[in-house]
Scaffold this active site. Sequence first.
Site, PDB file in Angstrom:
ATOM      1  CD  GLU A   8     -11.828  10.485 -19.016  1.00 39.81           C
ATOM      2  OE1 GLU A   8     -11.874   9.713 -18.031  1.00 39.81           O
ATOM      3  OE2 GLU A   8     -12.332  11.612 -18.986  1.00 39.81           O
ATOM      4  CG  ASP A  65     -12.113  15.506 -18.055  1.00 34.34           C
ATOM      5  OD1 ASP A  65     -13.069  14.768 -17.790  1.00 34.34           O
ATOM      6  OD2 ASP A  65     -10.929  15.177 -17.847  1.00 34.34           O
ATOM      7  CG  ASN A  71     -15.576  12.830 -18.137  1.00 30.53           C
ATOM      8  OD1 ASN A  71     -15.002  12.153 -17.310  1.00 30.53           O
ATOM      9  ND2 ASN A  71     -15.670  12.475 -19.410  1.00 30.53           N
TER      10      ASN A  71
END
Lengths: 590, 180
Positions: free
Chosen positions: A192, A318, A276
Amino acid sequence: MLALATACSNPERSPTTVPGARIAVPRDGPAGEWSMPAGDYSNSRYSELDQITAENVKGLHVAWAFSTGVLRGHEGAPLVVNNTMYLVTPYPNVSYALDLTQEGQPLKWKTRPENAQAATGLACCDVVNRGATYYDGRIYYNLLDGHTVAVNASDGTVAWRTAMGDLSHGETITMAPIVARGKVIVGSSGGEMGVRGWIAALDAKTGKQLWRAYNVGPDADIKAGARYTAFYPQNRGPNQGTSSWPGESWKVGGATVWGWISYDPALNLIYHGTSNPGPWNGVGRPGDNKWSAAIIARDADSGEIVWAFQPTPHDLWDYDAVNENILVDLPLGGTTRKALVHFDRNGFAYTIDRATGEVILAKAYVPMNWSTGVDLKTGRPVLAPDKVPAPGKKLSQICPSLEGGKNQQPAAFSPRTGLFYVPTNNLCMDFETRDVSYIAGTPYIGANAPEVAGPGGYRGEFIAWDATTGRKLWGVKEPFPVWSGALATKGDVVFYGTLDGWLKAVNARTGDVLWKFKVGSGVVGNPMTYLGPDGKQYVAVYAGIGGDMGLLIAGDVAANLPYDVRERGSTLPDLARWTSWGGELFVFAL
Amino acid sequence: MTTIERIAGAGVGLVALLALGEACRESRAAEVPQAPTQSSSAQPARADSAAPFVAHLEHIRPGQAPPRGTTMRNPYAGNAQAIATGAKLFVSYNCVDCHGADGSGAMGPSLADGRWHFGGADGEVFESIYQGRPDGMPAWGSAIAPNQIWMLVAYVQSLSAGKNVSVENFSGKTVERTGH
């Protein structure tokens, strides 16, 4: 609205087994020990212990408990080797060795390696640690601030401590390592934060890095060379890890390795997933974005890629592919195939040939609508056009949500039934992209994705799955996402925990809930079982709510005050009624 | 810790907002922003205008001298325009992904519950943003111009204005949770 009581009865139930299905690499060593994160290299989470059975499990009671002193998400499981139990806490990643031979389980040692405080604010999804692995007189585990440590099992001294991650760019480490042929296999977190994901091998003796492979970038960096064989045509050709990204966007492309590692000694391959791609807003990265959201098979000695497969090419939802890969040999089409079974975030359960990367079967295991199915000629999902995020589009009700049909909570497999026992989520999300800039050391996301309960109103289900047909056989519906792992045992009892703090035992064949106990905090760890020095079978699990279910972007666990038990506002507004922060190990016996 | 890099092809439409575009275009080291001047409420106030405003970019640590920020006043206090701009900056600088939508808390703590770890006075919030805080709050002093930090302060303070829910009652259908 939501059925908060446990839904025990289920019309879908029909007892079945899959004869001939077996664990690829049954564990060696005593059946009463638990020396690696998943119990064995295959990630089966199956134990040969059978004192606790479907008949007598209702007599299970708390034998003893131990406070870890940390009130954060306790993912992972303790280890038991040589009548000693080893625990690793969430940050600050303290490890404990408990002497099981003495009454009261006194500490043999406690070790708190140096661990940079700033890491706590840079971990996306709580300051979890998914556990240690034992090998040759030491336990090996990762520190949130990006170090790997080896701790001597005899006295708790740190044998070595190696810097692996770059905290200033938001790299942390949360995964549980394994040791394959004397190599400690570790991987990064920070998908992230726009990091560039990697996996590496360290010499178990010295802590020296033996190889490091990135998952995005040029062939030399990702270790795609002579041994790389693409099963599907779209994966052929050099430098897939750069040509499937525009410009240099792969440099902040994510693809971290924060999940579980499995190992097949016969093929000498390790299997891992990747996270992701960064950022979630995919408008700036047209292309497949290899090898993000992928399953990768690598040579354990060199790190070379042997095959790679993307469940979700060009991920926009995601849908990390980091979930565990369970190695089993399955009867398929009249022969026994060397398979790998993977329950992806994207909602499909994949049965894959673990030697070649061919997808044998891919079926939805949770309610989903973002894709209408997997094209077995290419392995690619067929997209539902109204569920594809793009700038300016406000999408609603995409299922599963970004938490996936399943997340880090690992499934178990029992060779006695041939079935997989899978903790799942039933969540959907709205999705709206927004502009995002890369700022080193900060999140690189660019989307809002509030979540709600999926069809049916329940938010989790514990299911039994036949990976030879792609069928769900039964399920126990839960009011909350099932964020704990599963444990299968020879006694035909399967264990799992719940966010609202129950440890449950179900009949492996029917799914009947046979026993449950409310522990002191929500369960996000993985139950394990061992034989005590008294010859009795014990079941142990962490109680300590936390982890991603409650933290990410739309998130609302206003995290760092113990008395502030706030979970995700829109998704689980009622959870705080049922449980509270904790950090305790519960141990059960008959 | 807050070097800002631009990676070709990676940025997704940088929001052109005040000086933000500039701030994000290059990496910079220990550049101390111009010292805000003393006095009037239209300008950031500070006690000592001779020395640089904050002399170091390190995180403060327990045991060090207490922050000087308590004496500073926000020139934009209560300014609706500044609060609205602060809200946009909060998204543009990725604060939102650590602190959650509306500052409700995620990787970083809630900024909306009326409880402050490092103080909620103008200067204390300014210093939290400028110097960073030890549990992973980046130091933004070298990347964000002081007037923008003040707008962020105004926005962050507005999130919790008047809130301090200390009881959660679970007997009803909905729960007003502390922090909301």
